[in-house]
Design an enzyme around this catalytic site. Structure first.
Site, PDB file in Angstrom:
ATOM      1  CB  SER A  78      -6.867 -13.600   1.798  1.00  0.00           C
ATOM      2  OG  SER A  78      -7.134 -11.529   1.971  1.00  0.00           O
ATOM      3  CD  GLU A  88      -2.906  -1.588   2.093  1.00  0.00           C
ATOM      4  OE1 GLU A  88      -2.632  -1.178   3.333  1.00  0.00           O
ATOM      5  OE2 GLU A  88      -3.309  -2.855   1.816  1.00  0.00           O
ATOM      6  N   GLY A  92      -6.496  -7.703   7.763  1.00  0.00           N
ATOM      7  CA  GLY A  92      -8.119  -7.934   8.123  1.00  0.00           C
ATOM      8  C   GLY A  92      -7.686  -8.838   9.631  1.00  0.00           C
TER       9      GLY A  92
HETATM   10  P1  PGA Z   1      -4.546  -8.397   4.522  1.00  0.00           P
HETATM   11  O1  PGA Z   1      -3.800  -7.727   5.001  1.00  0.00           O
HETATM   12  O2  PGA Z   1      -4.392  -9.831   6.065  1.00  0.00           O
HETATM   13  O3  PGA Z   1      -5.925  -8.242   4.710  1.00  0.00           O
HETATM   14  O4  PGA Z   1      -4.936  -9.649   3.340  1.00  0.00           O
HETATM   15  C1  PGA Z   1      -2.422  -8.658   4.602  1.00  0.00           C
HETATM   16  C2  PGA Z   1      -1.501  -7.690   4.841  1.00  0.00           C
HETATM   17  O5  PGA Z   1      -2.212  -6.413   3.910  1.00  0.00           O
HETATM   18  O6  PGA Z   1      -0.390  -6.709   5.617  1.00  0.00           O
END
Ligand code: PGA
Length: 255
Positions: free
Chosen positions: A212, A98, A234
């Site tokens: 995920s 990100e 999440g």
């Molecule tokens: P996620 O995020 O478990 O919601 O997929 C993982 C992360 O961005 O570190």
């Protein structure tokens, strides 16, 4: 000897102090203190100082989601490695997809962050991972290798480094890599660590999987030979789910 698993929760831009205290309370209530797993929570920057103190003496450590490489100065909105350390942080996440995609971070900018953070005594979770189009073009290993080459070098202290493999197409999508897909890339990353830092570092360095990770898929992922824990988004916002992932990591090494 098996590497000690390491599970970190990346809270991203979630929780105020009141919400965060409730979440931390839940994690501490469910977490068995003698699990053979290193655990970190990475809340928003506003919570690092109170949590850095509150977790002192517990099995949980605190990490930051970002850092700037300069020690101080006119860098509006930024936080230095020394400030994180003084707030009680043990870890910092660098190179999350990100940050790369939404804030244009990459290459030498990330390298400077890693160097500055390690020299301040922080432990670094360095994230790598390919996009869906890169995977579909069979460029996964090439992308991961480039991301590692841009940032890591043999003069760094690899004992305070964790690499997180986070395929971008699996982050926040509910679509995790299969254990086979994860293992393939993790083995490649470990080989690359060996070529940068040497064989001993390659066998000691922990490689987290992220994307995920949920209670339902954690055991399968953690069972892979080169998966040494998870970077959880999440699911780390639900105390029972986060603790269940930590337990799966412990079980994968018989803990
Ligand atoms: P996620 O995020 O478990 O919601 O997929 C993982 C992360 O961005 O570190």
């Amino acid at each position: 000897m098996a590497r000690r698993p390491f599970v970190a929760g990346n809270w991203k831009m979630h929780t105020t102090l009141v919400e965060a205290r409730a979440l931390m309370k839940g994690i501490r209530e469910h977490l068995s203190p003698d699990l053979a797993v290193d655990v970190a929570v990475c809340p928003p920057a506003t919570l690092l100082y109170p949590f850095g103190r509150e977790v002192d003496g517990t099995a949980i450590k605190v990490g930051a989601q970002n850092v700037h490489f300069e020690p101080k100065g006119a860098f509006t909105g930024e936080i230095s490695p020394g400030m994180l350390k003084a707030a009680g942080c043990a870890y910092v996440i660098i190179g999350h997809s990100e940050r790369r995609a939404l804030f244009g971070e990459g290459g030498d900018f990330l390298r400077k962050k890693v160097i500055a953070s390690l020299s301040e005594g922080l432990e670094v979770i360095f994230c790598v991972g390919e996009s869906l189009s890169e995977r579909e073009a069979s460029e996964t290993m090439h992308v991961v290798e480039r991301q590692m080459d841009e940032v890591l070098s043999s003069d760094m202290d690899s004992s305070r480094l964790t690499v997180a493999y986070e395929p971008v197409w699996a982050i926040g999508t509910g679509r995790n890599a299969t254990p086979e897909q994860a293992q393939e890339v993790h083995a490649f990353i470990r080989g690359k660590i060996g070529s940068i830092f040497g064989a001993e570092a390659a066998s000691n360095l922990r490689i987290q999987y992220g994307g995920s990770v949920k209670p339902g898929n954690a055991a399968g992922l953690m069972a892979c030979a080169d998966v040494d824990g998870a970077l959880v988004g999440g699911a780390c916002l639900v105390a029972e789910d986060f603790v269940s992932i930590i337990s799966a990591a412990a079980a994968s090494v018989g803990g």
